[in-house]
Design a protein around this motif. Structure first.
Motif, PDB file in Angstrom:
ATOM      1  N   GLU A 186       0.831  -1.200   0.000  1.00 39.20           N
ATOM      2  CA  GLU A 186       0.000   0.000   0.000  1.00 39.20           C
ATOM      3  C   GLU A 186       0.872   1.260   0.000  1.00 39.20           C
ATOM      4  O   GLU A 186       0.640   2.187  -0.777  1.00 39.20           O
ATOM      5  CB  GLU A 186      -0.911  -0.008   1.233  1.00 39.20           C
ATOM      6  CG  GLU A 186      -1.805   1.200   1.367  1.00 39.20           C
ATOM      7  CD  GLU A 186      -2.596   1.196   2.671  1.00 39.20           C
ATOM      8  OE1 GLU A 186      -3.145   2.264   3.004  1.00 39.20           O
ATOM      9  OE2 GLU A 186      -2.662   0.162   3.361  1.00 39.20           O
ATOM     10  N   LEU A 187       1.873   1.288   0.871  1.00 33.51           N
ATOM     11  CA  LEU A 187       2.776   2.440   0.936  1.00 33.51           C
ATOM     12  C   LEU A 187       3.536   2.622  -0.368  1.00 33.51           C
ATOM     13  O   LEU A 187       3.717   3.749  -0.848  1.00 33.51           O
ATOM     14  CB  LEU A 187       3.749   2.298   2.107  1.00 33.51           C
ATOM     15  CG  LEU A 187       3.128   2.430   3.507  1.00 33.51           C
ATOM     16  CD1 LEU A 187       4.144   2.041   4.572  1.00 33.51           C
ATOM     17  CD2 LEU A 187       2.611   3.833   3.732  1.00 33.51           C
ATOM     18  N   ASP A 188       3.981   1.513  -0.953  1.00 36.39           N
ATOM     19  CA  ASP A 188       4.701   1.585  -2.226  1.00 36.39           C
ATOM     20  C   ASP A 188       3.803   2.184  -3.302  1.00 36.39           C
ATOM     21  O   ASP A 188       4.248   3.031  -4.092  1.00 36.39           O
ATOM     22  CB  ASP A 188       5.189   0.191  -2.635  1.00 36.39           C
ATOM     23  CG  ASP A 188       6.111   0.236  -3.837  1.00 36.39           C
ATOM     24  OD1 ASP A 188       7.085   1.016  -3.809  1.00 36.39           O
ATOM     25  OD2 ASP A 188       5.844  -0.497  -4.810  1.00 36.39           O
ATOM     26  N   GLY A 189       2.545   1.775  -3.327  1.00 32.64           N
ATOM     27  CA  GLY A 189       1.597   2.333  -4.288  1.00 32.64           C
ATOM     28  C   GLY A 189       1.406   3.826  -4.077  1.00 32.64           C
ATOM     29  O   GLY A 189       1.334   4.604  -5.042  1.00 32.64           O
ATOM     30  N   GLN A 191       2.518   9.482  -5.588  1.00 35.54           N
ATOM     31  CA  GLN A 191       3.090  10.786  -5.233  1.00 35.54           C
ATOM     32  C   GLN A 191       4.219  11.170  -6.185  1.00 35.54           C
ATOM     33  O   GLN A 191       4.380  12.343  -6.516  1.00 35.54           O
ATOM     34  CB  GLN A 191       3.578  10.786  -3.776  1.00 35.54           C
ATOM     35  CG  GLN A 191       2.456  10.704  -2.756  1.00 35.54           C
ATOM     36  CD  GLN A 191       1.443  11.825  -2.920  1.00 35.54           C
ATOM     37  OE1 GLN A 191       1.804  12.991  -3.057  1.00 35.54           O
ATOM     38  NE2 GLN A 191       0.172  11.469  -2.946  1.00 35.54           N
ATOM     39  N   ARG A 192       4.981  10.201  -6.645  1.00 39.97           N
ATOM     40  CA  ARG A 192       6.038  10.493  -7.631  1.00 39.97           C
ATOM     41  C   ARG A 192       5.420  11.008  -8.930  1.00 39.97           C
ATOM     42  O   ARG A 192       5.965  11.905  -9.572  1.00 39.97           O
ATOM     43  CB  ARG A 192       6.885   9.252  -7.895  1.00 39.97           C
ATOM     44  CG  ARG A 192       7.878   8.963  -6.801  1.00 39.97           C
ATOM     45  CD  ARG A 192       8.775   7.797  -7.158  1.00 39.97           C
ATOM     46  NE  ARG A 192       9.719   7.567  -6.073  1.00 39.97           N
ATOM     47  CZ  ARG A 192      10.156   6.378  -5.716  1.00 39.97           C
ATOM     48  NH1 ARG A 192       9.754   5.290  -6.366  1.00 39.97           N
ATOM     49  NH2 ARG A 192      11.010   6.250  -4.724  1.00 39.97           N
ATOM     50  N   VAL A 244       2.532  12.578  -9.190  1.00 36.66           N
ATOM     51  CA  VAL A 244       2.062  13.941  -8.907  1.00 36.66           C
ATOM     52  C   VAL A 244       3.242  14.903  -8.929  1.00 36.66           C
ATOM     53  O   VAL A 244       3.164  15.987  -9.527  1.00 36.66           O
ATOM     54  CB  VAL A 244       1.320  13.993  -7.543  1.00 36.66           C
ATOM     55  CG1 VAL A 244       1.081  15.424  -7.100  1.00 36.66           C
ATOM     56  CG2 VAL A 244       0.007  13.214  -7.618  1.00 36.66           C
ATOM     57  N   LEU A 245       4.334  14.517  -8.297  1.00 34.83           N
ATOM     58  CA  LEU A 245       5.524  15.367  -8.258  1.00 34.83           C
ATOM     59  C   LEU A 245       6.062  15.609  -9.667  1.00 34.83           C
ATOM     60  O   LEU A 245       6.417  16.734 -10.027  1.00 34.83           O
ATOM     61  CB  LEU A 245       6.599  14.723  -7.376  1.00 34.83           C
ATOM     62  CG  LEU A 245       7.888  15.499  -7.186  1.00 34.83           C
ATOM     63  CD1 LEU A 245       7.621  16.865  -6.560  1.00 34.83           C
ATOM     64  CD2 LEU A 245       8.869  14.705  -6.320  1.00 34.83           C
ATOM     65  N   TRP A 246       6.112  14.571 -10.474  1.00 33.80           N
ATOM     66  CA  TRP A 246       6.588  14.715 -11.853  1.00 33.80           C
ATOM     67  C   TRP A 246       5.701  15.696 -12.625  1.00 33.80           C
ATOM     68  O   TRP A 246       6.189  16.561 -13.351  1.00 33.80           O
ATOM     69  CB  TRP A 246       6.622  13.347 -12.537  1.00 33.80           C
ATOM     70  CG  TRP A 246       7.108  13.415 -13.958  1.00 33.80           C
ATOM     71  CD1 TRP A 246       8.388  13.491 -14.394  1.00 33.80           C
ATOM     72  CD2 TRP A 246       6.285  13.471 -15.132  1.00 33.80           C
ATOM     73  NE1 TRP A 246       8.434  13.577 -15.758  1.00 33.80           N
ATOM     74  CE2 TRP A 246       7.140  13.557 -16.238  1.00 33.80           C
ATOM     75  CE3 TRP A 246       4.926  13.427 -15.344  1.00 33.80           C
ATOM     76  CZ2 TRP A 246       6.676  13.623 -17.543  1.00 33.80           C
ATOM     77  CZ3 TRP A 246       4.448  13.499 -16.649  1.00 33.80           C
ATOM     78  CH2 TRP A 246       5.329  13.590 -17.726  1.00 33.80           C
ATOM     79  N   ALA A 247       4.381  15.580 -12.446  1.00 35.04           N
ATOM     80  CA  ALA A 247       3.447  16.485 -13.128  1.00 35.04           C
ATOM     81  C   ALA A 247       3.669  17.920 -12.655  1.00 35.04           C
ATOM     82  O   ALA A 247       3.659  18.869 -13.463  1.00 35.04           O
ATOM     83  CB  ALA A 247       2.006  16.058 -12.877  1.00 35.04           C
ATOM     84  N   LEU A 248       3.879  18.112 -11.344  1.00 33.47           N
ATOM     85  CA  LEU A 248       4.136  19.452 -10.812  1.00 33.47           C
ATOM     86  C   LEU A 248       5.446  20.018 -11.340  1.00 33.47           C
ATOM     87  O   LEU A 248       5.524  21.208 -11.685  1.00 33.47           O
ATOM     88  CB  LEU A 248       4.142  19.429  -9.280  1.00 33.47           C
ATOM     89  CG  LEU A 248       2.785  19.207  -8.607  1.00 33.47           C
ATOM     90  CD1 LEU A 248       2.973  19.003  -7.109  1.00 33.47           C
ATOM     91  CD2 LEU A 248       1.844  20.368  -8.886  1.00 33.47           C
ATOM     92  N   GLU A 249       6.469  19.174 -11.414  1.00 37.65           N
ATOM     93  CA  GLU A 249       7.761  19.634 -11.939  1.00 37.65           C
ATOM     94  C   GLU A 249       7.623  20.045 -13.403  1.00 37.65           C
ATOM     95  O   GLU A 249       8.212  21.040 -13.836  1.00 37.65           O
ATOM     96  CB  GLU A 249       8.830  18.542 -11.781  1.00 37.65           C
ATOM     97  CG  GLU A 249       9.291  18.350 -10.351  1.00 37.65           C
ATOM     98  CD  GLU A 249      10.235  17.159 -10.179  1.00 37.65           C
ATOM     99  OE1 GLU A 249      10.232  16.243 -11.032  1.00 37.65           O
ATOM    100  OE2 GLU A 249      10.973  17.164  -9.181  1.00 37.65           O
TER     101      GLU A 249
END
Length: 153
Positions: free
Chosen positions: A114-117, A122-123, A125-130
């Motif tokens: 679950e945490l890995d998912g 989040q990665r 989302v972060l990539w999209a924000l970057e």
């Protein structure tokens, strides 16, 4: 006592020579184990002792090496042995500990997945924000650039 069939008698049970030390250790540490065993038939007693040794082998495995079905079967075998008079509280405790470890390990594995998912999400989302930030920076540079004479005329 050596019995010409490759077995040795230990506390009324015939066991293979390779198992003698294990069976002796069982009776040294837990002398009450077979005091109330009802079956007198030697073959039946030997089968029961083999079941005990098999249970010990199972309990010695790592939790991830066992399925829930194998643990249920082990619990069932233990109950059967207790029904015919074996006193196996010591073995029951170890089997219960193994079941708890298995359950915790399974729960922990599910939580880790679950945490890995969540990390993957989040990665993304972060990539999209970057990406958005880079686009904004590029537009800001373009908007803040001075116009040249040729751009105006």
């Amino acid at each position: 006592m050596w019995n010409g069939d490759g077995t040795v008698e230990v506390n009324g049970f015939r066991v293979f020579y390779s198992e003698v030390d294990c069976v002796r250790r069982i009776f040294e540490r837990h002398p009450e184990t077979a005091l109330n065993v009802r079956p007198k038939n030697q073959m039946v007693k030997n089968a029961y002792m083999n079941n005990i040794l098999d249970l010990i082998d199972i309990i010695c495995l790592a939790p991830q090496e066992l399925t829930e079905e194998e643990l249920r079967d082990a619990e069932s075998t233990l109950l059967d042995l207790e029904e015919v008079g074996f006193k196996l509280d010591w073995l029951k405790t170890k089997l219960e500990e193994l079941c708890v470890k298995k359950k915790k390990m399974d729960e922990r594995g599910a939580r880790m997945r679950e945490l890995d998912g969540m990390i993957v999400e989040q990665r993304q989302v972060l990539w999209a924000l970057e990406t958005q930030l880079k686009n904004e920076e590029n537009e800001a540079v373009s908007d803040s650039a001075r116009l040249g004479f040729e751009d105006v005329v």
